[in-house]
Scaffold this motif. Sequence first.
Motif, PDB file in Angstrom:
ATOM      1  N   GLN A  78       0.832  -1.209   0.000  1.00 62.07           N
ATOM      2  CA  GLN A  78       0.000   0.000   0.000  1.00 62.07           C
ATOM      3  C   GLN A  78       0.865   1.258   0.000  1.00 62.07           C
ATOM      4  O   GLN A  78       0.546   2.245  -0.685  1.00 62.07           O
ATOM      5  CB  GLN A  78      -0.924   0.011   1.223  1.00 62.07           C
ATOM      6  N   GLN A  79       1.959   1.238   0.758  1.00 63.25           N
ATOM      7  CA  GLN A  79       2.856   2.396   0.782  1.00 63.25           C
ATOM      8  C   GLN A  79       3.510   2.615  -0.572  1.00 63.25           C
ATOM      9  O   GLN A  79       3.685   3.761  -0.999  1.00 63.25           O
ATOM     10  CB  GLN A  79       3.916   2.203   1.869  1.00 63.25           C
ATOM     11  N   VAL A  80       3.878   1.531  -1.252  1.00 57.24           N
ATOM     12  CA  VAL A  80       4.440   1.652  -2.594  1.00 57.24           C
ATOM     13  C   VAL A  80       3.400   2.245  -3.536  1.00 57.24           C
ATOM     14  O   VAL A  80       3.701   3.141  -4.335  1.00 57.24           O
ATOM     15  CB  VAL A  80       4.911   0.277  -3.124  1.00 57.24           C
ATOM     16  N   TYR A  81       2.172   1.771  -3.440  1.00 58.95           N
ATOM     17  CA  TYR A  81       1.089   2.274  -4.304  1.00 58.95           C
ATOM     18  C   TYR A  81       0.849   3.763  -4.048  1.00 58.95           C
ATOM     19  O   TYR A  81       0.667   4.539  -4.985  1.00 58.95           O
ATOM     20  CB  TYR A  81      -0.190   1.481  -4.053  1.00 58.95           C
ATOM     21  N   ASP A  82       0.883   4.148  -2.784  1.00 60.91           N
ATOM     22  CA  ASP A  82       0.681   5.567  -2.442  1.00 60.91           C
ATOM     23  C   ASP A  82       1.813   6.423  -2.986  1.00 60.91           C
ATOM     24  O   ASP A  82       1.596   7.578  -3.370  1.00 60.91           O
ATOM     25  CB  ASP A  82       0.589   5.738  -0.920  1.00 60.91           C
ATOM     26  N   TYR A  83       3.027   5.868  -2.985  1.00 63.37           N
ATOM     27  CA  TYR A  83       4.175   6.611  -3.507  1.00 63.37           C
ATOM     28  C   TYR A  83       4.064   6.772  -5.022  1.00 63.37           C
ATOM     29  O   TYR A  83       4.203   7.869  -5.561  1.00 63.37           O
ATOM     30  CB  TYR A  83       5.469   5.886  -3.139  1.00 63.37           C
ATOM     31  N   ASN A  84       3.836   5.665  -5.702  1.00 64.17           N
ATOM     32  CA  ASN A  84       3.653   5.676  -7.155  1.00 64.17           C
ATOM     33  C   ASN A  84       3.104   4.308  -7.564  1.00 64.17           C
ATOM     34  O   ASN A  84       3.810   3.308  -7.444  1.00 64.17           O
ATOM     35  CB  ASN A  84       4.980   5.951  -7.868  1.00 64.17           C
ATOM     36  N   PRO A  85       1.869   4.249  -8.052  1.00 67.87           N
ATOM     37  CA  PRO A  85       1.259   2.955  -8.383  1.00 67.87           C
ATOM     38  C   PRO A  85       1.946   2.202  -9.513  1.00 67.87           C
ATOM     39  O   PRO A  85       1.654   1.020  -9.722  1.00 67.87           O
ATOM     40  CB  PRO A  85      -0.184   3.336  -8.767  1.00 67.87           C
ATOM     41  N   ASN A  86       2.859   2.854 -10.217  1.00 71.78           N
ATOM     42  CA  ASN A  86       3.571   2.169 -11.301  1.00 71.78           C
ATOM     43  C   ASN A  86       4.724   1.310 -10.808  1.00 71.78           C
ATOM     44  O   ASN A  86       5.290   0.525 -11.575  1.00 71.78           O
ATOM     45  CB  ASN A  86       4.118   3.183 -12.320  1.00 71.78           C
ATOM     46  N   PHE A  87       5.107   1.464  -9.538  1.00 67.50           N
ATOM     47  CA  PHE A  87       6.229   0.690  -9.011  1.00 67.50           C
ATOM     48  C   PHE A  87       5.762  -0.675  -8.498  1.00 67.50           C
ATOM     49  O   PHE A  87       4.730  -0.780  -7.832  1.00 67.50           O
ATOM     50  CB  PHE A  87       6.934   1.443  -7.873  1.00 67.50           C
ATOM     51  N   GLY A  88       6.550  -1.700  -8.823  1.00 70.36           N
ATOM     52  CA  GLY A  88       6.262  -3.045  -8.338  1.00 70.36           C
ATOM     53  C   GLY A  88       7.516  -3.702  -7.816  1.00 70.36           C
ATOM     54  O   GLY A  88       8.631  -3.428  -8.289  1.00 70.36           O
ATOM     55  N   LEU A  89       7.357  -4.585  -6.834  1.00 75.00           N
ATOM     56  CA  LEU A  89       8.490  -5.275  -6.220  1.00 75.00           C
ATOM     57  C   LEU A  89       9.129  -6.237  -7.208  1.00 75.00           C
ATOM     58  O   LEU A  89       8.435  -6.977  -7.918  1.00 75.00           O
ATOM     59  CB  LEU A  89       8.015  -6.036  -4.979  1.00 75.00           C
ATOM     60  N   VAL A  90      10.458  -6.239  -7.265  1.00 70.81           N
ATOM     61  CA  VAL A  90      11.208  -7.148  -8.138  1.00 70.81           C
ATOM     62  C   VAL A  90      11.586  -8.379  -7.332  1.00 70.81           C
ATOM     63  O   VAL A  90      12.289  -8.289  -6.322  1.00 70.81           O
ATOM     64  CB  VAL A  90      12.485  -6.460  -8.680  1.00 70.81           C
ATOM     65  N   ASP A  91      11.116  -9.543  -7.770  1.00 71.65           N
ATOM     66  CA  ASP A  91      11.437 -10.790  -7.079  1.00 71.65           C
ATOM     67  C   ASP A  91      12.878 -11.215  -7.361  1.00 71.65           C
ATOM     68  O   ASP A  91      13.389 -11.034  -8.458  1.00 71.65           O
ATOM     69  CB  ASP A  91      10.487 -11.900  -7.533  1.00 71.65           C
ATOM     70  N   GLY A  92      13.505 -11.809  -6.356  1.00 64.41           N
ATOM     71  CA  GLY A  92      14.850 -12.359  -6.540  1.00 64.41           C
ATOM     72  C   GLY A  92      15.918 -11.323  -6.788  1.00 64.41           C
ATOM     73  O   GLY A  92      16.919 -11.609  -7.464  1.00 64.41           O
ATOM     74  N   PHE A  93      15.753 -10.127  -6.250  1.00 61.97           N
ATOM     75  CA  PHE A  93      16.727  -9.061  -6.473  1.00 61.97           C
ATOM     76  C   PHE A  93      18.064  -9.401  -5.830  1.00 61.97           C
ATOM     77  O   PHE A  93      18.141  -9.760  -4.653  1.00 61.97           O
ATOM     78  CB  PHE A  93      16.193  -7.748  -5.902  1.00 61.97           C
ATOM     79  N   VAL A  94      19.132  -9.286  -6.617  1.00 61.97           N
ATOM     80  CA  VAL A  94      20.503  -9.447  -6.120  1.00 61.97           C
ATOM     81  C   VAL A  94      21.239  -8.141  -6.385  1.00 61.97           C
ATOM     82  O   VAL A  94      21.435  -7.761  -7.543  1.00 61.97           O
ATOM     83  CB  VAL A  94      21.234 -10.607  -6.831  1.00 61.97           C
TER      84      VAL A  94
END
Length: 201
Positions: A78-94
Amino acid sequence: MSARRTLLITAPLLAAVLLLSGCGPAADPKSTSKPTGTPRPTASSSATPAADPNASNAPQVETGEPVGLSCNDVVTPQQVYDYNPNFGLVDGFVPENGSLAAQAVAANGLACRWMNQTSGATIDVSVAHLDARSNEIRKEFLASNSTSVSSFGPDGYFDQGDVGSAAQAFPGEFWVTAASVAFFTAEDAVAIMDNVTAAAG
């Protein structure tokens, strides 16, 4: 007329004829050719992870405890969506070697990345629970080499790089960072840093 005299007269005439006819060293086609088509995007496009301005010089943290948090804990969906709904979490980030996020992971910390699905811009967040000495070493380094800001608390720092900026803070025993090409000023990082410091503290 002697053969010697004929040769002396003919040689300059022959040179002049060759010069006028364009016989000589061929022009380098590379010097006059024009680029064709559209250049392909390179690794320096907006999808490139944000630079960590202090990554190459910052002291390496060698000790730390597991933070016991997930990426969805430090910045909730929800905090990410409030910041900018276009952002999504990247799985397996190294994280990239030498980056602030990689240093946090080396200290048993957490590193997360969110990507803008439209522009490809990224936000890298890290949290590490450092021992007291490591915290002090890093604070001393930042105090001498970075810009102190009050936006992230009493021990907050912000640095601008060529292709991104990095925010750092020390809530309690934790060291938290956020790096992104979307951070042009410290104020741009406040919303994300507030979420992370609240979760860590």
